[in-house]
Each structure stands twice: as C-alpha cells, then as structure tokens.
Design a protein around this motif. Sequence first.
Motif, PDB file in Angstrom:
ATOM      1  N   SER A  81     -44.520  32.308  23.213  1.00 47.02           N
ATOM      2  CA  SER A  81     -43.315  32.396  22.560  1.00 47.02           C
ATOM      3  C   SER A  81     -43.354  31.152  21.393  1.00 47.02           C
ATOM      4  CB  SER A  81     -42.253  32.049  23.228  1.00 47.02           C
ATOM      5  OG  SER A  81     -40.965  31.996  22.711  1.00 47.02           O
ATOM      6  N   SER A  82     -42.832  31.481  20.162  1.00 45.42           N
ATOM      7  CA  SER A  82     -42.733  30.288  19.215  1.00 45.42           C
ATOM      8  C   SER A  82     -41.265  29.511  19.420  1.00 45.42           C
ATOM      9  CB  SER A  82     -42.805  30.813  17.887  1.00 45.42           C
ATOM     10  OG  SER A  82     -41.620  31.705  17.504  1.00 45.42           O
ATOM     11  N   GLN A  83     -40.548  30.031  20.186  1.00 51.65           N
ATOM     12  CA  GLN A  83     -39.171  29.682  20.521  1.00 51.65           C
ATOM     13  C   GLN A  83     -39.205  28.522  21.380  1.00 51.65           C
ATOM     14  OE1 GLN A  83     -36.578  32.401  22.630  1.00 51.65           O
ATOM     15  NE2 GLN A  83     -34.769  30.910  22.773  1.00 51.65           N
ATOM     16  N   GLU A  84     -38.760  27.186  20.868  1.00 54.61           N
ATOM     17  CA  GLU A  84     -38.614  26.005  21.640  1.00 54.61           C
ATOM     18  C   GLU A  84     -37.382  26.260  22.700  1.00 54.61           C
ATOM     19  OE1 GLU A  84     -39.387  21.656  20.739  1.00 54.61           O
ATOM     20  OE2 GLU A  84     -37.634  22.100  19.976  1.00 54.61           O
ATOM     21  N   ARG A  85     -37.649  26.009  23.879  1.00 54.50           N
ATOM     22  CA  ARG A  85     -36.580  25.795  24.877  1.00 54.50           C
ATOM     23  C   ARG A  85     -36.237  24.514  25.207  1.00 54.50           C
ATOM     24  NH1 ARG A  85     -37.087  30.634  28.735  1.00 54.50           N
ATOM     25  NH2 ARG A  85     -37.890  32.386  27.452  1.00 54.50           N
ATOM     26  N   SER A  86     -34.911  24.329  25.565  1.00 54.59           N
ATOM     27  CA  SER A  86     -34.455  22.942  26.044  1.00 54.59           C
ATOM     28  C   SER A  86     -33.424  23.055  27.164  1.00 54.59           C
ATOM     29  CB  SER A  86     -33.893  22.267  24.678  1.00 54.59           C
ATOM     30  OG  SER A  86     -32.709  22.774  24.158  1.00 54.59           O
ATOM     31  N   THR A  87     -33.264  21.619  27.576  1.00 52.20           N
ATOM     32  CA  THR A  87     -32.251  21.301  28.679  1.00 52.20           C
ATOM     33  C   THR A  87     -31.858  20.098  28.533  1.00 52.20           C
ATOM     34  OG1 THR A  87     -31.131  21.761  30.765  1.00 52.20           O
ATOM     35  CG2 THR A  87     -33.371  21.177  30.730  1.00 52.20           C
ATOM     36  N   THR A  88     -30.540  19.766  28.295  1.00 49.84           N
ATOM     37  CA  THR A  88     -30.060  18.270  28.120  1.00 49.84           C
ATOM     38  C   THR A  88     -29.637  17.916  29.831  1.00 49.84           C
ATOM     39  OG1 THR A  88     -29.350  18.388  26.075  1.00 49.84           O
ATOM     40  CG2 THR A  88     -28.406  16.721  27.280  1.00 49.84           C
ATOM     41  N   VAL A  89     -30.087  16.751  29.947  1.00 44.66           N
ATOM     42  CA  VAL A  89     -30.117  16.380  31.498  1.00 44.66           C
ATOM     43  C   VAL A  89     -28.773  15.099  31.633  1.00 44.66           C
ATOM     44  CG1 VAL A  89     -32.276  17.187  32.081  1.00 44.66           C
ATOM     45  CG2 VAL A  89     -32.020  14.942  31.550  1.00 44.66           C
ATOM     46  N   HIS A  90     -28.564  15.359  33.118  1.00 43.29           N
ATOM     47  CA  HIS A  90     -27.827  13.859  33.388  1.00 43.29           C
ATOM     48  C   HIS A  90     -28.245  13.274  34.376  1.00 43.29           C
ATOM     49  CE1 HIS A  90     -26.028  15.372  37.287  1.00 43.29           C
ATOM     50  NE2 HIS A  90     -26.064  16.661  36.813  1.00 43.29           N
ATOM     51  N   LYS A  91     -29.638  13.923  35.165  1.00 38.67           N
ATOM     52  CA  LYS A  91     -30.263  13.160  36.152  1.00 38.67           C
ATOM     53  C   LYS A  91     -31.833  13.829  36.402  1.00 38.67           C
ATOM     54  CE  LYS A  91     -29.976  12.041  41.262  1.00 38.67           C
ATOM     55  NZ  LYS A  91     -29.105  12.329  42.383  1.00 38.67           N
ATOM     56  N   LEU A  92     -32.608  13.177  36.715  1.00 35.46           N
ATOM     57  CA  LEU A  92     -34.045  13.565  36.850  1.00 35.46           C
ATOM     58  C   LEU A  92     -34.412  12.988  38.010  1.00 35.46           C
ATOM     59  CD1 LEU A  92     -35.345  13.566  33.183  1.00 35.46           C
ATOM     60  CD2 LEU A  92     -34.996  15.402  34.324  1.00 35.46           C
ATOM     61  N   GLU A  93     -35.103  13.681  38.864  1.00 37.21           N
ATOM     62  CA  GLU A  93     -35.757  13.167  40.108  1.00 37.21           C
ATOM     63  C   GLU A  93     -37.155  13.568  39.972  1.00 37.21           C
ATOM     64  OE1 GLU A  93     -34.158  13.623  43.972  1.00 37.21           O
ATOM     65  OE2 GLU A  93     -32.213  13.393  42.956  1.00 37.21           O
ATOM     66  N   LEU A  94     -38.277  12.557  40.240  1.00 32.25           N
ATOM     67  CA  LEU A  94     -39.813  12.850  40.252  1.00 32.25           C
ATOM     68  C   LEU A  94     -40.194  12.574  41.480  1.00 32.25           C
ATOM     69  CD1 LEU A  94     -42.584  14.033  38.652  1.00 32.25           C
ATOM     70  CD2 LEU A  94     -42.364  11.578  37.984  1.00 32.25           C
ATOM     71  N   ASP A  95     -40.787  13.371  42.270  1.00 33.41           N
ATOM     72  CA  ASP A  95     -41.288  13.427  43.463  1.00 33.41           C
ATOM     73  C   ASP A  95     -42.851  13.365  43.076  1.00 33.41           C
ATOM     74  OD1 ASP A  95     -42.702  13.595  45.925  1.00 33.41           O
ATOM     75  OD2 ASP A  95     -41.286  14.696  46.532  1.00 33.41           O
ATOM     76  N   GLN A  96     -43.565  12.168  42.980  1.00 33.88           N
ATOM     77  CA  GLN A  96     -45.073  12.058  42.550  1.00 33.88           C
ATOM     78  C   GLN A  96     -45.840  12.752  43.896  1.00 33.88           C
ATOM     79  OE1 GLN A  96     -46.217   8.907  39.630  1.00 33.88           O
ATOM     80  NE2 GLN A  96     -43.929   8.244  40.140  1.00 33.88           N
ATOM     81  N   LEU A  97     -45.493  12.284  44.942  1.00 29.70           N
ATOM     82  CA  LEU A  97     -46.357  13.022  45.895  1.00 29.70           C
ATOM     83  C   LEU A  97     -46.643  14.477  46.026  1.00 29.70           C
ATOM     84  CD1 LEU A  97     -47.942  12.203  48.528  1.00 29.70           C
ATOM     85  CD2 LEU A  97     -45.826  12.424  49.875  1.00 29.70           C
ATOM     86  N   HIS A  98     -45.367  15.185  45.653  1.00 31.04           N
ATOM     87  CA  HIS A  98     -45.575  16.673  45.672  1.00 31.04           C
ATOM     88  C   HIS A  98     -45.503  17.263  44.121  1.00 31.04           C
ATOM     89  CE1 HIS A  98     -43.755  15.658  49.746  1.00 31.04           C
ATOM     90  NE2 HIS A  98     -44.788  16.326  50.103  1.00 31.04           N
ATOM     91  N   GLN A  99     -45.809  16.237  43.340  1.00 27.70           N
ATOM     92  CA  GLN A  99     -45.699  16.858  41.857  1.00 27.70           C
ATOM     93  C   GLN A  99     -44.754  17.829  41.785  1.00 27.70           C
ATOM     94  OE1 GLN A  99     -48.057  15.516  39.450  1.00 27.70           O
ATOM     95  NE2 GLN A  99     -47.956  14.055  40.937  1.00 27.70           N
ATOM     96  N   GLN A 100     -43.608  17.338  41.953  1.00 28.56           N
ATOM     97  CA  GLN A 100     -42.032  18.134  41.519  1.00 28.56           C
ATOM     98  C   GLN A 100     -41.117  17.162  40.922  1.00 28.56           C
ATOM     99  OE1 GLN A 100     -41.125  18.558  45.778  1.00 28.56           O
ATOM    100  NE2 GLN A 100     -42.155  20.521  45.852  1.00 28.56           N
ATOM    101  N   LEU A 101     -40.672  17.951  39.816  1.00 25.95           N
ATOM    102  CA  LEU A 101     -39.624  17.199  38.975  1.00 25.95           C
ATOM    103  C   LEU A 101     -38.333  18.082  39.334  1.00 25.95           C
ATOM    104  CD1 LEU A 101     -38.580  15.129  36.934  1.00 25.95           C
ATOM    105  CD2 LEU A 101     -39.150  16.774  35.161  1.00 25.95           C
ATOM    106  N   TYR A 102     -37.149  17.374  39.701  1.00 25.25           N
ATOM    107  CA  TYR A 102     -35.789  17.938  39.871  1.00 25.25           C
ATOM    108  C   TYR A 102     -35.200  17.756  38.530  1.00 25.25           C
ATOM    109  CZ  TYR A 102     -37.223  18.617  44.662  1.00 25.25           C
ATOM    110  OH  TYR A 102     -37.992  19.149  45.789  1.00 25.25           O
ATOM    111  N   ILE A 103     -34.401  18.707  38.069  1.00 26.84           N
ATOM    112  CA  ILE A 103     -33.837  18.684  36.735  1.00 26.84           C
ATOM    113  C   ILE A 103     -32.367  18.905  36.938  1.00 26.84           C
ATOM    114  CG2 ILE A 103     -33.485  19.377  34.288  1.00 26.84           C
ATOM    115  CD1 ILE A 103     -36.583  20.213  34.517  1.00 26.84           C
ATOM    116  N   PHE A 104     -31.524  18.102  36.829  1.00 26.37           N
ATOM    117  CA  PHE A 104     -30.004  18.274  37.040  1.00 26.37           C
ATOM    118  C   PHE A 104     -29.482  18.363  35.400  1.00 26.37           C
ATOM    119  CE2 PHE A 104     -31.534  16.107  40.374  1.00 26.37           C
ATOM    120  CZ  PHE A 104     -30.950  16.976  41.645  1.00 26.37           C
ATOM    121  N   PRO A 105     -29.234  19.604  35.045  1.00 24.44           N
ATOM    122  CA  PRO A 105     -28.751  19.988  33.587  1.00 24.44           C
ATOM    123  C   PRO A 105     -27.254  19.323  33.656  1.00 24.44           C
ATOM    124  CG  PRO A 105     -29.491  22.149  34.566  1.00 24.44           C
ATOM    125  CD  PRO A 105     -29.424  20.897  35.836  1.00 24.44           C
TER     126      PRO A 105
END
Length: 171
Positions: A81-105
């Motif tokens: 897809s050439s369409q750029e997607r996005s989400t504006t966030v109020h909080k981000l949590e990165l768990d580096q051990l499990h390689q997981q990013l929690y995104i709170f829109p």
Amino acid sequence: MELRSIWQYGSNSSENSNHFATISQWWHNLNGKEILWQQRLMPTTAEATNLNWEPQRFDEKFLVVNPTIRGITLYWQKPDSSQERSTTVHKLELDQLHQQLYIFPQSQKEVVIRVELPQVALQTVVMKNPQWQVAPNGDNYLLTLRDDRQKVVVQATFDSTQMSQLKQQLP
C-alpha cells in the motif's frame, strides 16, 4: 538496559524524553520486519500486559514499512500500500525483553494496541535424573546436564554470583 520504557504525553518525569527516544528508535528499527498488530479493549482496572493477547480474528501480521514518529504520532505503511497510516498517542510502553510496544491512542482511550515482533517458540526439555557435572570455566562455572536416553546435553554457564544463588536454592 531498562527492560520497560514508558512515555506519557505531558508527564513531568525526568526520564520521559529518554524513554520516548528509546521507543522511537525501536519503532524505526521495525522497518522491513514482520510484526503482529493486535488491538484490544482496555478495561479501566486492568494493565495492558494482563489482557488476553491470544490470537483473535482481527489481529494482523504484516511487514511494516517506513515506521516513523513525527511529534506524538506514529506513522507506518504496509508493503502493498502507498497509503501512510498513523495513530496519535497519549502513552507508549515498550517491553524490550519481549519486544512488545503497547500503544495507547489519544482518540480511543478505551483501546490499546500491541505491536510485537513474532517470538521464536521456546522448547522445554524434561529430564528425569540426568547425569550432571559442574566444572570451573575461567571465572565462571559450567553446569552440564546429560540425558543419554533422550540423547540431550544441556550446558549452562554461571558466574560466581549466580552459582551462589543456585547453591542457596538447592536443599
């Protein structure tokens, strides 16, 4: 290295900008990698990590292209897809051990998105009364477990602190 980095919009935490930089770098490094994108409803009394993240119908697995962060908005594309997607966030949590990013829109406070790199499944080997040996290995110790019946040998290296902890935990 910190195992969990949390960034929150408007936070006065002295680490907030460092955490944002860490998360931004992780997000940028996803370029060309396969990710698992999951979205769940977020009860007000639960933590994101405790939600049911078992695969569900609308979860997506795809290669992410051009992941960037501009301001407090995450941008990405899918390869087809050439369409750029996005989400504006109020909080981000990165768990580096499990390689997981929690995104709170910002627009959907009751939703949490988890982006993760698919993990390699770990294999558990059960050995009953294996042969074992502990041998010095420089400043460390080498623990060898051997099960001839299953034709399995496991070797683990421990530093002196870990070896002391192991000895304390054994009866």
